[in-house]
Design a protein around this motif. Structure first.
Motif, short mmCIF file in Angstrom:
data_model
loop_
_atom_site.label_atom_id
_atom_site.label_comp_id
_atom_site.label_asym_id
_atom_site.label_seq_id
_atom_site.Cartn_x
_atom_site.Cartn_y
_atom_site.Cartn_z
N ARG A 25 -5.54 10.38 -18.10
CA ARG A 25 -4.16 10.86 -17.97
C ARG A 25 -4.19 12.21 -17.27
NH1 ARG A 25 -0.82 13.78 -21.88
NH2 ARG A 25 1.32 13.56 -21.19
N GLY A 26 -3.37 12.38 -16.24
CA GLY A 26 -3.33 13.64 -15.52
C GLY A 26 -4.36 13.74 -14.41
N VAL A 27 -5.00 12.60 -14.04
CA VAL A 27 -6.01 12.59 -12.98
C VAL A 27 -5.49 11.72 -11.83
CG1 VAL A 27 -8.37 11.98 -12.37
CG2 VAL A 27 -7.87 12.88 -14.64
N TYR A 28 -5.53 12.27 -10.62
CA TYR A 28 -5.02 11.59 -9.43
C TYR A 28 -6.08 11.71 -8.33
CZ TYR A 28 -1.03 12.64 -12.30
OH TYR A 28 -0.19 12.76 -13.36
N VAL A 29 -6.54 10.58 -7.82
CA VAL A 29 -7.59 10.59 -6.80
C VAL A 29 -7.01 10.11 -5.47
CG1 VAL A 29 -9.95 9.87 -6.24
CG2 VAL A 29 -9.25 10.04 -8.65
N VAL A 30 -7.27 10.87 -4.42
CA VAL A 30 -6.75 10.56 -3.08
C VAL A 30 -7.88 10.70 -2.06
CG1 VAL A 30 -4.39 11.28 -3.62
CG2 VAL A 30 -6.00 12.93 -2.68
N ASP A 31 -7.68 10.06 -0.90
CA ASP A 31 -8.64 10.21 0.19
C ASP A 31 -7.89 10.30 1.51
OD1 ASP A 31 -8.03 7.60 1.12
OD2 ASP A 31 -9.75 6.72 0.12
N ASN A 32 -8.65 10.49 2.59
CA ASN A 32 -8.04 10.58 3.92
C ASN A 32 -8.22 9.27 4.69
OD1 ASN A 32 -10.84 10.89 4.29
ND2 ASN A 32 -10.57 12.13 6.13
N ARG A 33 -8.31 8.14 3.98
CA ARG A 33 -8.59 6.86 4.61
C ARG A 33 -7.50 5.82 4.38
NH1 ARG A 33 -11.81 8.31 8.20
NH2 ARG A 33 -12.65 6.23 8.41
N SER A 35 -5.00 5.00 6.09
CA SER A 35 -4.71 4.25 7.32
C SER A 35 -5.84 3.26 7.66
CB SER A 35 -4.48 5.20 8.50
OG SER A 35 -5.65 5.95 8.75
N ASN A 36 -6.97 3.40 7.00
CA ASN A 36 -8.11 2.48 7.21
C ASN A 36 -8.20 1.42 6.12
OD1 ASN A 36 -8.63 4.14 9.33
ND2 ASN A 36 -10.63 4.80 8.65
N GLY A 37 -7.22 1.40 5.20
CA GLY A 37 -7.20 0.35 4.19
C GLY A 37 -7.50 0.78 2.77
N SER A 38 -7.61 2.08 2.50
CA SER A 38 -7.81 2.51 1.12
C SER A 38 -6.62 2.10 0.27
CB SER A 38 -7.99 4.03 1.04
OG SER A 38 -9.23 4.41 1.60
N THR A 39 -6.87 1.80 -1.00
CA THR A 39 -5.81 1.37 -1.91
C THR A 39 -5.87 2.18 -3.21
OG1 THR A 39 -7.20 -0.38 -2.83
CG2 THR A 39 -5.77 -0.98 -0.98
N ASN A 40 -4.81 2.08 -3.99
CA ASN A 40 -4.67 2.77 -5.28
C ASN A 40 -4.68 4.29 -5.14
OD1 ASN A 40 -4.56 0.26 -6.59
ND2 ASN A 40 -6.79 0.21 -6.79
N GLU A 41 -4.18 4.80 -4.00
CA GLU A 41 -4.07 6.23 -3.78
C GLU A 41 -3.26 6.86 -4.91
OE1 GLU A 41 -4.85 8.87 -1.07
OE2 GLU A 41 -5.81 7.12 -0.30
N GLY A 42 -3.72 8.01 -5.38
CA GLY A 42 -2.99 8.74 -6.40
C GLY A 42 -3.20 8.22 -7.81
N THR A 43 -4.18 7.34 -7.99
CA THR A 43 -4.50 6.84 -9.33
C THR A 43 -5.96 7.18 -9.63
OG1 THR A 43 -5.43 4.68 -8.72
CG2 THR A 43 -3.02 4.84 -8.84
N PRO A 44 -6.39 7.03 -10.87
CA PRO A 44 -7.81 7.26 -11.16
C PRO A 44 -8.67 6.04 -10.82
CG PRO A 44 -6.60 6.88 -13.19
CD PRO A 44 -5.59 6.90 -12.08
N ASN A 45 -8.14 5.11 -10.02
CA ASN A 45 -8.84 3.88 -9.63
C ASN A 45 -8.85 3.68 -8.12
OD1 ASN A 45 -7.03 3.04 -12.34
ND2 ASN A 45 -9.24 2.76 -12.47
N LEU A 46 -8.98 4.74 -7.37
CA LEU A 46 -8.95 4.68 -5.91
C LEU A 46 -10.05 3.76 -5.36
CD1 LEU A 46 -7.93 5.93 -3.16
CD2 LEU A 46 -9.79 7.57 -3.43
N GLN A 47 -9.68 2.94 -4.36
CA GLN A 47 -10.68 2.21 -3.59
C GLN A 47 -10.64 2.76 -2.18
OE1 GLN A 47 -11.54 -2.09 -3.79
NE2 GLN A 47 -11.16 -2.14 -1.59
N THR A 48 -11.70 3.42 -1.78
CA THR A 48 -11.80 4.02 -0.45
C THR A 48 -12.39 3.02 0.52
OG1 THR A 48 -12.07 6.23 -1.38
CG2 THR A 48 -12.86 5.90 0.87
N SER A 49 -11.79 2.92 1.70
CA SER A 49 -12.28 2.05 2.76
C SER A 49 -12.88 2.93 3.85
CB SER A 49 -11.14 1.21 3.33
OG SER A 49 -11.60 0.39 4.37
N ALA A 50 -14.17 2.72 4.16
CA ALA A 50 -14.84 3.59 5.13
C ALA A 50 -15.91 2.82 5.90
CB ALA A 50 -15.45 4.78 4.41
N THR A 51 -16.33 3.41 6.99
CA THR A 51 -17.31 2.80 7.88
C THR A 51 -18.74 3.12 7.44
OG1 THR A 51 -15.72 3.11 9.67
CG2 THR A 51 -17.98 2.64 10.30
#
Length: 135
Positions: A25-33, A35-51
């Protein structure tokens, strides 16, 4: 670990007033990806899409810029995404931790960090379970 210039940035934002032991609770995870398909932005369950081959940097911040408590990443777990270069390590140049993506596929990993509500207070250790989609 081979070091390079990060192009993927993952930030863990913490509302230390909401943070409780054993809770995200109170944790928000974000990335700069996003536009490349990352999902769950702003949640503690981020999935980052990267090369594959990208260097990734993780940092933790307090949402309240006037808060005085320290926020530090303690560890980033093993993951299939890291490959033979090893798991991410503390990075004195960029801050936080940096690692390189070396295996294609979708792989889970976790980040454990400690956040103090105020300087000198006992910190609260929290783990977020994230996913890396490497292509």
């Amino acid at each position: 670990m081979t070091t390079g210039t990060p192009s993927v940035f993952i930030q863990i934002w913490v509302d230390t007033n909401a943070l409780q032991n054993g809770s995200t609770r109170g944790v928000y995870v974000v990335d700069n990806r996003v536009s490349n398909g990352s999902t769950n932005e702003g949640t503690p369950n981020l999935q980052t899409s990267a090369t594959n081959g990208s260097f990734v940097n993780w940092q933790v911040f307090n949402i309240d810029p006037t808060a005085t408590g320290a926020k530090t990443i303690q560890s980033i777990s093993n993951s299939n995404a890291w490959g033979p270069g090893g798991q991410p390590q503390p990075d004195p140049t960029y801050g936080g931790f940096t690692g390189q993506l070396q295996n294609n596929g979708v792989a889970p990993y976790s980040v454990t960090f400690n956040a103090q509500k105020q300087q000198g207070s006992a910190g609260i250790t929290t783990t977020v379970n994230l996913t890396m989609a490497v292509h």
